[in-house]
Design a protein around this motif. Structure first.
Motif: not given
Length: 382
Positions: A273-289
């Motif tokens: 679950f957490t792994t894919h939530v991190v992926d969602a954040l990285a997809s949306l905010y790649p510069k800051e995540t």
């Protein structure tokens, strides 16, 4: 819309108030609360130095307060005072906005997220039941529509919570209500959470349409498909069309995350679950995540391993397996005893092949399972 480079956004604030992310869903039970809490925890843990200095998690669900009850089990001390008090207080109704110092000192609590690198705060919903009894009287100054004053007050509270260099994540109520739309008006980004089933999908599509009608559609930054049991390729494509937004990530159904939610804990950092939530954040905010997920993401074909068979399907599978075993035993016995003949060729062998093929069809297993269930009920009833 699927191009991450062109669709990505920045967490850097466009103004002194920071950035507000609203987590919404078309119906309750989609996992929106767990997504919001996990996103806040991930951002508090993985923030890059200088990008932002704190994360504020707000329970904006004035119907159930699910996030408040969840965090109260392990991460915050007191959820009695919060958003409701601010909405019903004269400081909100009669003043342009709530003072940031007052908000922090009286209502914001530090969240005990594990291994955080920056400050994390939480604004509980408070005793939201008081709104039912007092909202009409408190906001009677607007005789045409008292709810308008409530919406405006709520929007001001959320707006003030986003101080400079901060990120505010608001867990909204499932479905569509005036308070959720008020939060949408002050949010910078809206993330939709939907399950892949028809009911949740249609409810989320309706939510996206309402947001569009209220001129908030441009704020939908993307959607997360949660509790996915099968190849999400088609659902992601249909969601992109139905919601008018990019697919951030499909989150596989994770029993570890479900158990964690039941006991009031966040899923482990290395969970699916957490792994894919991190992926969602990285997809949306790649510069800051910060760094991408530490664990491998599910490939489309891996989701099929998560399918849970219905009781009828399991029962039918057992019956068909026994039948295959019986036919195979008969064939083996006839071959060993030298009694193979026309009966073996014309009946037992074709029957074994047919039953074996049908056993692999989910719908046929359910039919057999239901038939067996009805038979057992008739036998034991008599």
């Amino acid at each position: 819309m699927n191009d991450r480079d062109t669709a990505s956004r920045s967490l850097r604030a466009d103004s002194a108030r920071g950035r507000i992310i609203a987590i919404m869903s078309g119906k309750g039970g989609s996992g929106k609360t767990m997504v919001a809490a996990t996103m806040a925890s991930v951002l508090a843990r993985s923030a890059k130095s200088g990008e932002f200095d704190k994360v504020v998690l707000v329970d904006g669900d004035l119907g159930t307060g699910g996030l408040s009850y969840f965090l109260a089990l392990n991460y915050v001390r007191n959820i009695r005072n919060g958003l409701t008090d601010l909405l019903l207080g004269d400081a909100v109704v009669n003043a342009p906005k709530v003072g940031a110092v007052e908000l922090k000192d009286r209502y914001l609590q530090r969240v005990k997220f594990p291994a955080r690198s920056i400050d994390a705060f939480f604004l509980p919903v408070g005793d939201f039941r008081r709104l039912t009894h007092r909202a009409g009287e408190q906001f009677a100054s607007d005789r045409y529509n008292p709810g308008v004053a409530l919406q405006n007050a709520l929007a001001r509270v959320v707006d003030v919570a986003a101080g400079p260099q901060s990120i505010v994540i608001v867990d909204c109520r499932g479905g569509i209500d005036d308070e959720t739309l008020a939060i949408g008006r002050v949010a910078d980004d809206i993330i939709l959470v939907s399950e892949p089933d028809t009911t949740s999908f249609q409810a989320t599509r309706h939510l996206a349409e309402v947001l569009g009608e209220r001129n908030l559609g441009h704020k939908i930054a993307g959607f997360v498909l949660n509790k996915v049991f099968e190849d999400p390729t088609v659902a992601r494509r249909e969601g992109t069309s139905a919601f008018g937004a990019q697919s951030l990530t499909p989150v596989p159904f994770d029993p570890v995350a479900t158990r964690a939610f039941l006991v009031g804990e966040l899923p482990p950092e290395n969970s699916v679950f957490t792994t894919h939530v991190v992926d969602a954040l990285a997809s949306l905010y790649p510069k800051e995540t910060a760094a991408p997920p530490s664990q491998r993401l599910f490939r489309p074909q891996q989701y099929s391993a998560l399918v849970l068979a219905s009781p009828a399907s399991a029962r039918g599978g057992y019956v068909l397996s026994l039948l295959v075993l019986l036919l195979g035993t008969v064939l083996l016995t006839r071959a060993l005893t030298g009694t193979s003949g026309a009966l073996t060729t014309n009946f037992f062998l074709p029957a074994l092949m047919a039953v074996g093929a049908l056993a692999g069809i989910e719908s046929f297993r359910r039919i057999v399972g239901r038939a067996v269930e009805r038979y057992l009920r008739l036998v034991f009833r008599d």
